[in-house]
Design a protein around this motif. Structure first.
Motif, PDB file in Angstrom:
ATOM      1  N   PRO A  17     -44.474   8.932  36.970  1.00  0.00           N
ATOM      2  CA  PRO A  17     -45.672   9.452  37.645  1.00  0.00           C
ATOM      3  C   PRO A  17     -46.869   9.514  36.702  1.00  0.00           C
ATOM      4  O   PRO A  17     -46.729   9.765  35.510  1.00  0.00           O
ATOM      5  CB  PRO A  17     -45.252  10.851  38.100  1.00  0.00           C
ATOM      6  N   LYS A  18     -48.011   9.279  37.255  1.00  0.00           N
ATOM      7  CA  LYS A  18     -49.266   9.354  36.494  1.00  0.00           C
ATOM      8  C   LYS A  18     -49.960  10.657  36.879  1.00  0.00           C
ATOM      9  O   LYS A  18     -50.099  10.963  38.053  1.00  0.00           O
ATOM     10  CB  LYS A  18     -50.175   8.177  36.836  1.00  0.00           C
ATOM     11  N   PHE A  19     -50.365  11.439  35.892  1.00  0.00           N
ATOM     12  CA  PHE A  19     -51.047  12.701  36.129  1.00  0.00           C
ATOM     13  C   PHE A  19     -52.456  12.642  35.580  1.00  0.00           C
ATOM     14  O   PHE A  19     -52.697  12.037  34.543  1.00  0.00           O
ATOM     15  CB  PHE A  19     -50.298  13.866  35.466  1.00  0.00           C
ATOM     16  N   THR A  20     -53.346  13.290  36.286  1.00  0.00           N
ATOM     17  CA  THR A  20     -54.724  13.429  35.813  1.00  0.00           C
ATOM     18  C   THR A  20     -54.924  14.873  35.361  1.00  0.00           C
ATOM     19  O   THR A  20     -54.136  15.746  35.719  1.00  0.00           O
ATOM     20  CB  THR A  20     -55.721  13.119  36.946  1.00  0.00           C
ATOM     21  N   PRO A  21     -55.974  15.150  34.595  1.00  0.00           N
ATOM     22  CA  PRO A  21     -56.256  16.544  34.243  1.00  0.00           C
ATOM     23  C   PRO A  21     -56.392  17.440  35.484  1.00  0.00           C
ATOM     24  O   PRO A  21     -55.994  18.591  35.468  1.00  0.00           O
ATOM     25  CB  PRO A  21     -57.568  16.458  33.467  1.00  0.00           C
ATOM     26  N   HIS A  22     -56.920  16.882  36.574  1.00  0.00           N
ATOM     27  CA  HIS A  22     -57.073  17.649  37.804  1.00  0.00           C
ATOM     28  C   HIS A  22     -55.712  18.037  38.378  1.00  0.00           C
ATOM     29  O   HIS A  22     -55.544  19.140  38.914  1.00  0.00           O
ATOM     30  CB  HIS A  22     -57.878  16.846  38.818  1.00  0.00           C
ATOM     31  N   ASP A  23     -54.733  17.146  38.257  1.00  0.00           N
ATOM     32  CA  ASP A  23     -53.372  17.467  38.706  1.00  0.00           C
ATOM     33  C   ASP A  23     -52.842  18.685  37.960  1.00  0.00           C
ATOM     34  O   ASP A  23     -52.200  19.550  38.546  1.00  0.00           O
ATOM     35  CB  ASP A  23     -52.421  16.290  38.479  1.00  0.00           C
ATOM     36  N   PHE A  24     -53.111  18.753  36.664  1.00  0.00           N
ATOM     37  CA  PHE A  24     -52.631  19.882  35.872  1.00  0.00           C
ATOM     38  C   PHE A  24     -53.328  21.184  36.266  1.00  0.00           C
ATOM     39  O   PHE A  24     -52.730  22.250  36.217  1.00  0.00           O
ATOM     40  CB  PHE A  24     -52.763  19.602  34.374  1.00  0.00           C
ATOM     41  N   ARG A  25     -54.601  21.100  36.677  1.00  0.00           N
ATOM     42  CA  ARG A  25     -55.285  22.297  37.192  1.00  0.00           C
ATOM     43  C   ARG A  25     -54.568  22.809  38.445  1.00  0.00           C
ATOM     44  O   ARG A  25     -54.349  24.000  38.611  1.00  0.00           O
ATOM     45  CB  ARG A  25     -56.750  21.986  37.543  1.00  0.00           C
ATOM     46  N   ARG A  26     -54.200  21.893  39.327  1.00  0.00           N
ATOM     47  CA  ARG A  26     -53.506  22.276  40.559  1.00  0.00           C
ATOM     48  C   ARG A  26     -52.127  22.870  40.258  1.00  0.00           C
ATOM     49  O   ARG A  26     -51.732  23.874  40.849  1.00  0.00           O
ATOM     50  CB  ARG A  26     -53.358  21.064  41.482  1.00  0.00           C
ATOM     51  N   ILE A  27     -51.390  22.253  39.359  1.00  0.00           N
ATOM     52  CA  ILE A  27     -50.075  22.769  38.980  1.00  0.00           C
ATOM     53  C   ILE A  27     -50.219  24.149  38.347  1.00  0.00           C
ATOM     54  O   ILE A  27     -49.462  25.075  38.662  1.00  0.00           O
ATOM     55  CB  ILE A  27     -49.365  21.789  38.018  1.00  0.00           C
TER      56      ILE A  27
END
Length: 97
Positions: A17-27
């Protein structure tokens, strides 16, 4: 290969899976809110002016809803007089059904 960016090579080397910094904010905010942090505090942490923006970030899982509700009930029962809690009578069950 000359001329290609290093991150391009890393991206191809790492399959998954590819994650963006925005994904980490959501997590991050999902974990905090599902662990009991009030959502308006989470909104402040993320810099959101509107709590509805934060609500859109948070993933809500059925098991978290059930767990939080059960914790809420247990807390309420601890602060309420014990004589308010009694077994349901047969007539009350019949009325409910």
């Amino acid at each position: 290969m000359p001329g290609q960016r290093a991150d391009h090579h890393i991206g191809h080397a790492l399959k998954g899976p590819k994650f963006t910094p925005h994904d980490f904010r959501r997590i991050f905010i999902t974990e905090l809110v599902n662990s009991g942090l009030p959502i308006h505090i989470g909104a402040a942490l993320l810099g959101h002016l509107n709590v509805q923006t934060t609500r859109g970030y948070v993933a809500v899982f059925d098991e978290d809803v059930i767990r939080h509700y059960q914790e809420h009930l247990e807390h309420r029962r601890q602060i309420r007089p014990t004589d308010e809690y009694r077994d349901t009578t047969s007539d009350e069950w019949a009325e409910f059904e």
